[in-house]
Scaffold this motif. Structure first.
Motif, PDB file in Angstrom:
ATOM      1  N   UNK A   1      -6.705   0.092   8.056  1.00  0.00           N
ATOM      2  CA  UNK A   1      -6.340   0.291   6.359  1.00  0.00           C
ATOM      3  C   UNK A   1      -5.052  -0.551   5.926  1.00  0.00           C
ATOM      4  N   UNK A   2      -4.004  -0.669   6.942  1.00  0.00           N
ATOM      5  CA  UNK A   2      -2.937  -1.763   6.384  1.00  0.00           C
ATOM      6  C   UNK A   2      -3.305  -2.938   6.339  1.00  0.00           C
ATOM      7  N   UNK A   3      -3.917  -3.103   7.110  1.00  0.00           N
ATOM      8  CA  UNK A   3      -4.429  -4.691   7.133  1.00  0.00           C
ATOM      9  C   UNK A   3      -4.981  -4.993   5.802  1.00  0.00           C
ATOM     10  N   UNK A   4      -6.134  -4.368   5.595  1.00  0.00           N
ATOM     11  CA  UNK A   4      -7.159  -4.568   4.382  1.00  0.00           C
ATOM     12  C   UNK A   4      -6.058  -4.510   3.254  1.00  0.00           C
ATOM     13  N   UNK A   5      -5.138  -3.454   2.999  1.00  0.00           N
ATOM     14  CA  UNK A   5      -4.435  -3.662   1.746  1.00  0.00           C
ATOM     15  C   UNK A   5      -3.453  -4.714   1.653  1.00  0.00           C
ATOM     16  N   UNK A   6      -2.927  -5.254   2.832  1.00  0.00           N
ATOM     17  CA  UNK A   6      -2.061  -6.278   2.591  1.00  0.00           C
ATOM     18  C   UNK A   6      -2.833  -7.620   2.326  1.00  0.00           C
ATOM     19  N   UNK A   7      -4.026  -7.753   2.843  1.00  0.00           N
ATOM     20  CA  UNK A   7      -4.893  -8.803   2.579  1.00  0.00           C
ATOM     21  C   UNK A   7      -5.072  -8.686   1.045  1.00  0.00           C
ATOM     22  N   UNK A   8      -5.421  -7.512   0.367  1.00  0.00           N
ATOM     23  CA  UNK A   8      -5.980  -7.458  -0.870  1.00  0.00           C
ATOM     24  C   UNK A   8      -4.795  -7.812  -1.667  1.00  0.00           C
ATOM     25  N   UNK A   9      -3.478  -7.681  -1.285  1.00  0.00           N
ATOM     26  CA  UNK A   9      -2.343  -7.902  -1.978  1.00  0.00           C
ATOM     27  C   UNK A   9      -1.932  -9.382  -1.957  1.00  0.00           C
ATOM     28  N   UNK A  10      -2.491 -10.282  -1.071  1.00  0.00           N
ATOM     29  CA  UNK A  10      -2.346 -11.531  -0.723  1.00  0.00           C
ATOM     30  C   UNK A  10      -1.515 -11.965   0.265  1.00  0.00           C
ATOM     31  N   UNK A  11      -1.391 -11.302   1.520  1.00  0.00           N
ATOM     32  CA  UNK A  11      -0.959 -11.333   2.691  1.00  0.00           C
ATOM     33  C   UNK A  11      -1.770 -12.048   3.640  1.00  0.00           C
TER      34      UNK A  11
ATOM     35  N   UNK B   1      12.166  -0.243  11.705  1.00  0.00           N
ATOM     36  CA  UNK B   1      10.938   0.521  11.303  1.00  0.00           C
ATOM     37  C   UNK B   1      10.509   1.071  12.799  1.00  0.00           C
ATOM     38  N   UNK B   2       9.594   2.052  12.700  1.00  0.00           N
ATOM     39  CA  UNK B   2       9.091   2.796  13.817  1.00  0.00           C
ATOM     40  C   UNK B   2       7.602   2.457  14.101  1.00  0.00           C
ATOM     41  N   UNK B   3       6.801   2.385  12.765  1.00  0.00           N
ATOM     42  CA  UNK B   3       5.637   1.772  13.032  1.00  0.00           C
ATOM     43  C   UNK B   3       5.017   0.759  12.394  1.00  0.00           C
ATOM     44  N   UNK B   4       3.904  -0.160  12.775  1.00  0.00           N
ATOM     45  CA  UNK B   4       3.677  -1.253  12.143  1.00  0.00           C
ATOM     46  C   UNK B   4       3.267  -0.948  10.543  1.00  0.00           C
ATOM     47  N   UNK B   5       2.574   0.283  10.411  1.00  0.00           N
ATOM     48  CA  UNK B   5       2.267   0.351   8.912  1.00  0.00           C
ATOM     49  C   UNK B   5       3.480   0.768   8.132  1.00  0.00           C
ATOM     50  N   UNK B   6       4.761   1.179   8.697  1.00  0.00           N
ATOM     51  CA  UNK B   6       5.908   1.131   7.978  1.00  0.00           C
ATOM     52  C   UNK B   6       6.218  -0.155   7.322  1.00  0.00           C
ATOM     53  N   UNK B   7       6.127  -1.117   8.011  1.00  0.00           N
ATOM     54  CA  UNK B   7       6.226  -2.716   7.674  1.00  0.00           C
ATOM     55  C   UNK B   7       5.287  -2.985   6.484  1.00  0.00           C
ATOM     56  N   UNK B   8       4.024  -2.529   6.714  1.00  0.00           N
ATOM     57  CA  UNK B   8       2.993  -3.011   5.656  1.00  0.00           C
ATOM     58  C   UNK B   8       3.353  -2.068   4.421  1.00  0.00           C
ATOM     59  N   UNK B   9       3.767  -0.931   4.357  1.00  0.00           N
ATOM     60  CA  UNK B   9       4.017  -0.246   3.436  1.00  0.00           C
ATOM     61  C   UNK B   9       4.980  -0.855   2.465  1.00  0.00           C
ATOM     62  N   UNK B  10       6.279  -1.208   3.248  1.00  0.00           N
ATOM     63  CA  UNK B  10       7.411  -1.720   2.669  1.00  0.00           C
ATOM     64  C   UNK B  10       7.030  -3.184   1.795  1.00  0.00           C
ATOM     65  N   UNK B  11       6.164  -3.743   2.622  1.00  0.00           N
ATOM     66  CA  UNK B  11       5.694  -5.168   2.067  1.00  0.00           C
ATOM     67  C   UNK B  11       4.872  -5.048   0.587  1.00  0.00           C
ATOM     68  N   UNK B  12       4.119  -3.937   0.795  1.00  0.00           N
ATOM     69  CA  UNK B  12       3.145  -3.467  -0.419  1.00  0.00           C
ATOM     70  C   UNK B  12       4.039  -3.203  -1.826  1.00  0.00           C
ATOM     71  N   UNK B  13       4.904  -2.403  -1.261  1.00  0.00           N
ATOM     72  CA  UNK B  13       5.995  -1.767  -2.452  1.00  0.00           C
ATOM     73  C   UNK B  13       6.286  -2.783  -3.278  1.00  0.00           C
ATOM     74  N   UNK B  14       6.867  -3.902  -2.191  1.00  0.00           N
ATOM     75  CA  UNK B  14       7.559  -5.117  -3.025  1.00  0.00           C
ATOM     76  C   UNK B  14       6.640  -6.325  -3.370  1.00  0.00           C
ATOM     77  N   UNK B  15       5.696  -6.203  -3.176  1.00  0.00           N
ATOM     78  CA  UNK B  15       4.633  -7.212  -3.799  1.00  0.00           C
ATOM     79  C   UNK B  15       4.119  -6.826  -5.144  1.00  0.00           C
ATOM     80  N   UNK B  16       4.408  -8.168  -5.950  1.00  0.00           N
ATOM     81  CA  UNK B  16       3.819  -7.753  -7.016  1.00  0.00           C
ATOM     82  C   UNK B  16       2.362  -7.589  -7.604  1.00  0.00           C
ATOM     83  N   UNK B  17       1.972  -7.038  -8.398  1.00  0.00           N
ATOM     84  CA  UNK B  17       0.648  -6.692  -8.416  1.00  0.00           C
ATOM     85  C   UNK B  17       0.035  -8.036  -9.215  1.00  0.00           C
TER      86      UNK B  17
END
Length: 221
Positions: A82-92, A205-221
């Motif tokens: 899920x984290x990978x899919x969301x990051x890709x959708x945000x342009x990562x 970070x403790x889990x990779x999904x925390x990295x993803x969440x932090x990047x998603x929060x900072x990625x402009x829509x």
């Protein structure tokens, strides 16, 4: 780079996308045919990092249930897909850089239904021969000492995205982590402790999904 607006995340695998390293679990839980400690040979400067891993992994003597138990014990982040899919959708773009073995990395990613760009040492497991590593001599990121040159992968990412992000946990992750901006440097485990001790800023970070969440929060829509 497929799209000049894409961002790039370079990530370690063992201990970063997973909770535990294959290296540690294999040494602890699997029988070995080795009569000496390859890792101590490496620490003493007698062999390379790749040669140490090749010796340890090639000495494993386990049936398939045993090796599958270790792979499950690595505990791949359960929300990775899920984290990978969301990051890709945000342009990562996500790149895995590992000094470990592509055999178990690809196996775990496939089981999770995730396909990523992976740069790691090739290998193949069989109960009679253990996990046999080979040098990735055809890779553009080949380095004889470690097999894969993580700093070179990060430098390539920075050429595509000057604000590229790196996430890692171990000793081989120190050099690549220092190449990125402090605010784009995610660390856990040994890497986090070391950076803290030497006064280098990082984002824990403790889990990779925390990295993803932090990047998603900072990625402009």
């Amino acid at each position: 780079m497929r799209n000049r607006h894409h961002r790039v995340l370079v990530s370690d695998f063992d201990g970063t996308m997973t909770k535990f390293d294959f290296f540690d679990l294999a040494r602890r839980d699997l029988p070995s045919a080795a009569d000496h400690d390859f890792w101590q040979d490496y620490v003493a400067g007698q062999i390379t990092h790749f040669e140490a891993l090749a010796g340890i992994f090639g000495s494993i003597r386990s049936d398939w249930p045993g090796i599958e138990q270790v792979l499950a014990g690595m505990q791949l982040d359960p929300t990775l897909k899920d984290s990978v899919a969301r990051l890709r959708a945000a342009g990562w773009d996500i790149v895995v850089a590992s000094a470990g073995c592509g055999w178990y990395i690809e196996r775990l990613l496939r089981q999770a239904g995730v396909e990523l760009e992976v740069h790691a040492n090739p290998g193949e497991f069989a109960p009679e021969t253990g996990l046999r590593l080979t040098l990735p001599t055809a890779s553009p990121y080949f380095k004889r000492e470690t097999g894969i040159d993580k700093p070179a992968i990060v430098r390539a990412a920075l050429a595509r995205d000057p604000a590229a992000v790196f996430a890692g946990d171990g000793r081989p992750d120190l050099a690549p982590a220092l190449l990125v901006r402090p605010e784009n440097r995610f660390a856990t485990g040994w890497l986090a402790h070391h950076l803290e001790n030497v006064g280098e800023p990082f984002r824990p970070f403790e889990t990779w999904s925390q990295v993803a969440e932090a990047l998603l929060e900072e990625t402009p829509c």
